[in-house]
Design a protein around this motif. Structure first.
Motif, PDB file in Angstrom:
ATOM      1  N   LYS A  30       0.889  -1.190  -0.141  1.00  0.00           N
ATOM      2  CA  LYS A  30      -0.029   0.197   0.004  1.00  0.00           C
ATOM      3  C   LYS A  30       1.069   1.339  -0.012  1.00  0.00           C
ATOM      4  O   LYS A  30       1.859   1.356   0.929  1.00  0.00           O
ATOM      5  N   SER A  47       2.882   6.769  -9.669  1.00  0.00           N
ATOM      6  CA  SER A  47       1.752   6.089  -9.284  1.00  0.00           C
ATOM      7  C   SER A  47       1.731   4.710 -10.348  1.00  0.00           C
ATOM      8  O   SER A  47       1.270   3.807  -9.672  1.00  0.00           O
ATOM      9  N   ARG A  48       1.594   4.989 -11.465  1.00  0.00           N
ATOM     10  CA  ARG A  48       1.488   4.084 -12.492  1.00  0.00           C
ATOM     11  C   ARG A  48       2.340   3.199 -12.521  1.00  0.00           C
ATOM     12  O   ARG A  48       2.446   1.683 -12.699  1.00  0.00           O
ATOM     13  N   ALA A  88       1.627   0.973  -9.394  1.00  0.00           N
ATOM     14  CA  ALA A  88       0.429   0.224  -9.716  1.00  0.00           C
ATOM     15  C   ALA A  88       0.448  -0.858 -10.838  1.00  0.00           C
ATOM     16  O   ALA A  88      -0.183  -2.123 -10.786  1.00  0.00           O
ATOM     17  N   SER A  89       1.374  -0.676 -11.755  1.00  0.00           N
ATOM     18  CA  SER A  89       1.476  -1.523 -12.967  1.00  0.00           C
ATOM     19  C   SER A  89       2.404  -2.828 -12.881  1.00  0.00           C
ATOM     20  O   SER A  89       2.293  -3.569 -13.582  1.00  0.00           O
ATOM     21  N   SER A 119      -0.478  -3.777  -5.789  1.00  0.00           N
ATOM     22  CA  SER A 119      -0.238  -2.611  -4.881  1.00  0.00           C
ATOM     23  C   SER A 119      -1.744  -1.726  -4.779  1.00  0.00           C
ATOM     24  O   SER A 119      -2.459  -1.880  -5.733  1.00  0.00           O
ATOM     25  N   GLU A 120      -1.962  -0.952  -3.846  1.00  0.00           N
ATOM     26  CA  GLU A 120      -3.020  -0.118  -3.788  1.00  0.00           C
ATOM     27  C   GLU A 120      -2.436   1.388  -3.566  1.00  0.00           C
ATOM     28  O   GLU A 120      -1.254   1.635  -2.500  1.00  0.00           O
ATOM     29  N   VAL A 121      -2.555   2.215  -4.625  1.00  0.00           N
ATOM     30  CA  VAL A 121      -1.931   3.716  -4.358  1.00  0.00           C
ATOM     31  C   VAL A 121      -2.946   4.557  -4.163  1.00  0.00           C
ATOM     32  O   VAL A 121      -4.037   4.899  -4.743  1.00  0.00           O
ATOM     33  N   ASN A 180      -5.027   7.006 -15.901  1.00  0.00           N
ATOM     34  CA  ASN A 180      -5.463   5.837 -15.490  1.00  0.00           C
ATOM     35  C   ASN A 180      -6.616   4.967 -16.016  1.00  0.00           C
ATOM     36  O   ASN A 180      -6.415   3.624 -16.151  1.00  0.00           O
ATOM     37  N   LEU A 227      -6.270   0.995 -14.839  1.00  0.00           N
ATOM     38  CA  LEU A 227      -5.577   0.814 -13.601  1.00  0.00           C
ATOM     39  C   LEU A 227      -6.613   1.390 -12.434  1.00  0.00           C
ATOM     40  O   LEU A 227      -7.093   2.495 -12.258  1.00  0.00           O
ATOM     41  N   ASN A 258      -6.401   0.660  -9.267  1.00  0.00           N
ATOM     42  CA  ASN A 258      -6.011   0.280  -7.994  1.00  0.00           C
ATOM     43  C   ASN A 258      -5.189   1.610  -7.493  1.00  0.00           C
ATOM     44  O   ASN A 258      -4.322   1.690  -6.816  1.00  0.00           O
ATOM     45  N   ILE A 259      -5.673   3.020  -8.140  1.00  0.00           N
ATOM     46  CA  ILE A 259      -4.985   3.993  -7.733  1.00  0.00           C
ATOM     47  C   ILE A 259      -6.213   5.071  -7.485  1.00  0.00           C
ATOM     48  O   ILE A 259      -7.118   5.417  -8.349  1.00  0.00           O
TER      49      ILE A 259
END
Length: 312
Positions: free
Chosen positions: A66, A78-79, A82-83, A87-89, A106, A111, A113-114
């Motif tokens: 996280k 962030s990407r 996340a990629s 993960s969680e961003v 995103n 994506l 999870n951001i």
């Protein structure tokens, strides 16, 4: 101090430019897009993610993490996380225009999870976000220089992290002692460098928030060579860039990229002859005498890196 939001990189014109670049990529009508499709413009800061990427790989390969990204810009960092990681961003930026571009990219990359939030990094409601003692990593790239309340900022980072969690910072720092001269004050004012922290002062404030500092160093030579290389590319493409973005954009952007930016980071550790060979267009446009003066001057600012841990 000037208002850092007036700096050309943070202007509405730049938001429009980013949206134009996204438009071009979206017009390809691909079935799927990846963060790499946007890599030509979404790493806004010096040296891109040359140091963040190996740091992440060394610590988090294969892990579910996280992450809190403070000053996320349009989301390249962030990407990246996340990629490439489970993960969680949570990504926070002060500029709503940047947040909108971030969300748009995103979405194209699917994506989910951001979470992108507009807000002030030093006043986040961590409890409301479910982030108190819940993050494995808090990171920021060349943003903290704009935030005046460093004590609250570092305390917020500490509160967000789990015991054993990491704080990763890339920022501007003061590398040489003594007062700023007129040109140095001008650069700091244009960019919105609120605090003028030396390495020891920076470390002290992070430690006072409760952290154990693991790494503290300047990478000014690397920043300087990156900035000059980018300026060389920019200068050699003047006609193309003016045609694409207009003369007003060029005048605004080049005043920094071929002026204050080069002056601010001139610690190339190269002779004048080496500089002329490596950056001929810059030397032609700026003037050899000016370049010679810059590379002989003291290096006041530095590219500062810090890694710290919240104790168990």
């Amino acid at each position: 101090m000037g208002d850092w939001k007036d700096f050309s990189l943070y202007s509405g014109h730049m938001v429009q430019r980013f949206n134009n670049e996204v438009d071009k990529i979206e017009a390809q009508n691909k079935d799927t897009y990846s963060p790499q499709d946007f890599g030509s413009f979404d790493a806004l800061h010096y040296c891109g993610y040359d140091y963040l990427a190996p740091f992440l790989e060394s610590l988090y390969k294969g892990q579910n993490i996280k992450v809190l990204d403070l000053g996320c810009g349009i989301g390249g960092g962030s990407r990246l996380i996340a990629s490439n990681y489970q993960s969680e961003v949570t990504a926070v930026d002060y500029l709503e225009g940047y947040c909108q571009v971030h969300r748009r990219i995103n979405s194209l990359c699917n994506l989910e999870n951001i979470q992108v939030l507009q807000g002030d990094a030093s006043t986040l409601n961590l409890e409301e976000l479910g982030l108190v003692s819940n993050c494995d990593l808090v990171f920021s790239i060349q943003v903290f220089l704009h935030i005046p309340d460093k004590i609250s900022l570092f305390q917020k980072c500490f509160q967000a992290l789990k015991p054993g969690g990491k704080l990763y910072i890339e920022d501007w720092g003061v590398q040489s002692s003594g007062p700023f001269n007129q040109e140095e004050e001008k650069v700091a004012d244009i960019l919105g460098m609120i605090d003028r922290l030396s390495e020891e002062e920076y470390k002290k404030q992070v430690q006072e928030a409760g952290f154990l500092v693991e790494e503290s160093r300047f990478r000014t030579k690397e920043w300087s060579r990156y900035i000059w290389s980018r300026a060389e590319s920019l200068a050699s493409r003047e006609e193309e860039l003016v045609a694409m973005h207009g003369r007003d954009w060029w005048e605004t952007w080049s005043s920094w990229s071929l002026g204050y930016g080069l002056f601010a980071f001139h610690s190339l550790e190269m002779s004048l002859e080496e500089v002329k060979t490596e950056f001929p267009t810059v030397c032609q446009k700026v003037g050899e005498d000016t370049v010679a003066g810059w590379i002989q001057a003291r290096q006041k600012f530095g590219g500062y890196y810090l890694v710290a841990t919240k104790p168990n």
